[in-house]
Design a protein around this motif. Structure first.
Motif, PDB file in Angstrom:
ATOM      1  N   ILE A 107     -95.470  -6.969  -2.164  1.00 47.76           N
ATOM      2  CA  ILE A 107     -95.121  -6.869  -0.742  1.00 47.76           C
ATOM      3  C   ILE A 107     -93.599  -6.847  -0.568  1.00 47.76           C
ATOM      4  CG2 ILE A 107     -95.280  -8.102   1.485  1.00 47.76           C
ATOM      5  CD1 ILE A 107     -98.101  -9.095   0.335  1.00 47.76           C
ATOM      6  N   TRP A 108     -92.938  -7.682  -1.340  1.00 54.46           N
ATOM      7  CA  TRP A 108     -91.465  -7.728  -1.279  1.00 54.46           C
ATOM      8  C   TRP A 108     -90.861  -6.374  -1.657  1.00 54.46           C
ATOM      9  CZ3 TRP A 108     -88.049  -7.271  -5.545  1.00 54.46           C
ATOM     10  CH2 TRP A 108     -86.703  -7.516  -5.248  1.00 54.46           C
ATOM     11  N   ASP A 141     -82.008 -10.527  -1.182  1.00 59.38           N
ATOM     12  CA  ASP A 141     -81.996  -9.170  -0.639  1.00 59.38           C
ATOM     13  C   ASP A 141     -80.580  -8.670  -0.335  1.00 59.38           C
ATOM     14  OD1 ASP A 141     -84.613  -9.761  -0.821  1.00 59.38           O
ATOM     15  OD2 ASP A 141     -85.092  -9.522   1.317  1.00 59.38           O
ATOM     16  N   HIS A 149     -94.087   0.140  -2.979  1.00 57.77           N
ATOM     17  CA  HIS A 149     -94.737  -0.940  -3.723  1.00 57.77           C
ATOM     18  C   HIS A 149     -94.478  -0.756  -5.209  1.00 57.77           C
ATOM     19  CE1 HIS A 149     -97.582  -0.903  -0.160  1.00 57.77           C
ATOM     20  NE2 HIS A 149     -97.224  -2.166  -0.232  1.00 57.77           N
ATOM     21  N   LYS A 169     -92.043  -3.443  -1.342  1.00 57.80           N
ATOM     22  CA  LYS A 169     -92.224  -2.477  -0.247  1.00 57.80           C
ATOM     23  C   LYS A 169     -91.159  -2.726   0.826  1.00 57.80           C
ATOM     24  CE  LYS A 169     -94.585   0.420   2.415  1.00 57.80           C
ATOM     25  NZ  LYS A 169     -94.566   1.848   2.186  1.00 57.80           N
ATOM     26  N   LYS A 170     -90.895  -4.001   1.071  1.00 59.97           N
ATOM     27  CA  LYS A 170     -89.921  -4.358   2.108  1.00 59.97           C
ATOM     28  C   LYS A 170     -88.509  -3.903   1.709  1.00 59.97           C
ATOM     29  CE  LYS A 170     -87.977  -8.483   2.877  1.00 59.97           C
ATOM     30  NZ  LYS A 170     -87.989  -9.891   2.699  1.00 59.97           N
TER      31      LYS A 170
END
Ligand code: WTA
Length: 568
Positions: free
Chosen positions: A335-336, A308, A344, A338-339
């Motif tokens: 999910i990643w 990240d 998404h 979205k983070k």
């Protein structure tokens, strides 16, 4: 507000005439994808809008407006016409993701010829079988790939012309080779576009099956009706978008949504022809201010792996909509995304054969990470019992993904292989060859393929093709090829090999075999692991039981092998 608005309302009121009307098409009219993607957009007042923003290796750059696209494609069309290309002739594009690939594709369609794009990393054998099956007459390529064409040219009597788009004229050309340089040509202002109709053939994409040679999936110009509307409603493309489809037009995503979808909507798209690196990709998004991004699970997992921190170094706030295709998109990746991106990645499911998106997560719809979403409006989808071919009634029960034929972008046949095409249908359903279940809310969940085809990083590889090529290696007596699990690519190719007497099983031989396959077929088909065995498990009739080897690789229950013994 998304283009689709309410999914339920769209499903209720759906008719493909929505797409026809927006495109100004009426049954019986001429219909040419090439015209729709260039001339029509100019006529709509977008002549000066960027159509293609391109970046290549070594910082090379180029950009084309829709008018530039119109002129360049006219020029390519006229050149092809002059050398004798007729409507329905197969013209192969064997190019990296350079502008000529995108422009050549449209140019071929404008004169009613059939575009046959092939992945430029293919080796000579992969190229050979596909050109032979299609009886291709012209191949458009680059200097760096000419050697592969030369190796096989004499084996393909139909192949009359080899066009090289970046030849500097210094090295001698061989018989049948010619130079075409867009820069040197005078742009052609007026071109008589061939009056193709809805059912005229447009594109021939080769895909891999379990048995036999690769199959040429024949599409027609009417596919536009599906590609246009799915690009609009699923990818949510709007007039001011900067769209990036990371797929190579050697594969169907790169043509349906890397050329036809965005350009028929008059949307600007950008292309990066430098291979994968997380840093380069984020830089590209930041620089081009990409708003809609269509990519693939392997790329997303590779980005995840890169971490990240690298994301934080870039301003990716332009991104507004993300979608994925080609292989199972695991829930962690959804999910990643979205983070880290605030959005998404929406999974979409379709095939070379379906020509356009079939099952998908729509903008605005509740996301269930790991699910492929729901059928596109107008698509009748089901999961069928594998024996009766009747819909499985119970939610959650696994069956075969099937579609009721009749959507616009459905393949029309497999080239020169009508029997295999017919075998794709049962009880009036088109059988995708994939397994899934449907939950109570109508979401589809992918389970796996129903055959032995290997999906490595979103690219299908036929075990049969690899096994056949392996047998041509001097040390190989017998071979079986299956998928092996891989963290990033999901599946990679693994070969089981019985070697001939006189050869030693060694690492060196393994490397030699790998290289042999990479050169002959492609880097994708190259075995990532070779296991030497004394014999291969076979049925009584001598057929290799790949499923047994596959089960071992995946740590699955092998089950009752006596039934496998009897299987044909
Ligand atoms: C697989 C690519 C899981 C599937 C457009 C299908 C997927 C094959 C998904 C087609 C997805 C495609 N989830 N699997 N969202 N999308 N596949 O012909 O096995 O290159 O049959 O077309 O890829 O691959 P093809």
């Amino acid at each position: 507000m998304s283009n689709i608005g309410s999914y339920e309302k769209r499903v209720k009121n759906f008719n493909w005439s929505i797409s026809e009307k927006e495109l100004g098409y009426k049954e019986g009219d001429d219909l040419n994808i090439g015209w729709y993607c260039s001339d029509r957009i100019c006529q709509m007042g977008k002549a000066n809008k960027p159509a293609l923003i391109w970046e290549g290796l070594g910082g090379k750059k180029n950009s084309y407006t829709f008018n530039d696209v119109r002129l360049a494609t006219n020029t390519i069309s006229l050149f092809l016409k002059k050398i004798g290309v007729k409507n329905e002739d197969r013209v192969c594009l064997f190019l990296d993701k350079i502008p000529e690939l995108y422009l050549g594709f449209i140019g071929i369609l404008k004169i009613g010829a059939i575009a046959q794009p092939l992945f430029s990393a293919f080796g000579d054998e992969s190229l050979h079988v596909r050109l032979e099956n299609a009886e291709t007459t012209v191949i458009i390529t680059q200097r760096k790939h000419v050697a592969k064409v030369r190796k096989i040219k004499d084996k393909i009597p139909n192949l009359k012309h080899v066009i090289i788009v970046d030849h500097d004229g210094k090295k001698p050309l061989r018989e049948g080779e010619m130079i075409f340089s867009l820069k040197e040509e005078t742009p052609v202002e007026e071109l008589e576009i061939f009056p193709t109709k809805a059912e005229s053939p447009s594109v021939l994409h080769y895909t891999s099956g379990t048995t036999g040679q690769p199959k040429g999936v024949k599409h027609v110009h009417y596919s536009l009706i599906g590609q246009y509307l799915t690009a609009k409603w699923v990818l949510d493309l709007k007039d001011n978008d900067i769209y990036w489809c990371t797929a190579d037009p050697g594969w169907v995503t790169g043509t349906s949504y890397g050329i036809i979808g965005p350009w028929s909507l008059g949307v600007t798209q950008c292309v990066l022809d430098t291979g994968f690196s997380a840093e380069a990709w984020y830089k590209f998004i930041e620089k081009q201010k990409v708003t809609v991004w269509y990519s693939a699970p392997t790329a997303i997992r590779s980005l995840m792996k890169a971490g990240d921190e690298v994301i934080k170094k870039h301003d990716l706030s332009s991104l507004r909509h993300l979608a994925s295709v080609g292989e199972p998109l695991n829930s962690e990746a959804v999910i990643w995304s979205k983070k880290v991106f605030g959005k998404h990645f929406l999974d979409t499911y379709w095939q070379t054969e379906t020509g356009a998106i079939m099952l998908t997560n729509f903008p605005g719809m509740k996301v269930k990470p790991g699910s492929m979403g729901k059928p596109f409006p107008g698509i009748t989808a089901e999961v069928l019992d594998p024996k009766s071919f009747e819909p499985v009634e119970e939610p959650g029960k696994i069956g075969l993904i099937a579609f009721k034929p009749g959507w616009p972008s459905m393949m029309r046949t497999y080239w020169n292989n009508e029997d295999t095409y017919k075998a794709k249908f049962a009880n009036d359903w088109y059988l995708s060859g994939d397994r899934a279940s449907i939950d109570k809310e109508g979401y589809y969940w992918f389970v796996g393929r129903d055959d032995d085809v290997i999906n490595t990083g979103g690219h299908l590889v036929s075990p049969f093709e690899v096994e056949s090529a392996l047998l041509e290696h001097e040390a190989v007596a017998e071979s079986a090829v299956v998928a092996k699990p891989d963290e990033v690519n999901m599946e990679v190719v693994k070969a089981f090999v019985v070697i001939k007497p006189g050869f030693e099983p060694s690492e060196e031989l393994e490397l030699k075999i790998m290289n042999f396959i990479r050169k002959k077929l492609s880097p994708l088909a190259m075995p990532q692991e070779t296991e030497y065995v004394d014999s291969l498990p076979k049925t009584r009739s001598g057929k290799i039981m790949r499923r047994l080897l596959h089960a071992k690789e995946w740590g699955e229950e092998i089950g009752d092998t006596s039934t496998l013994e009897d299987e044909e």
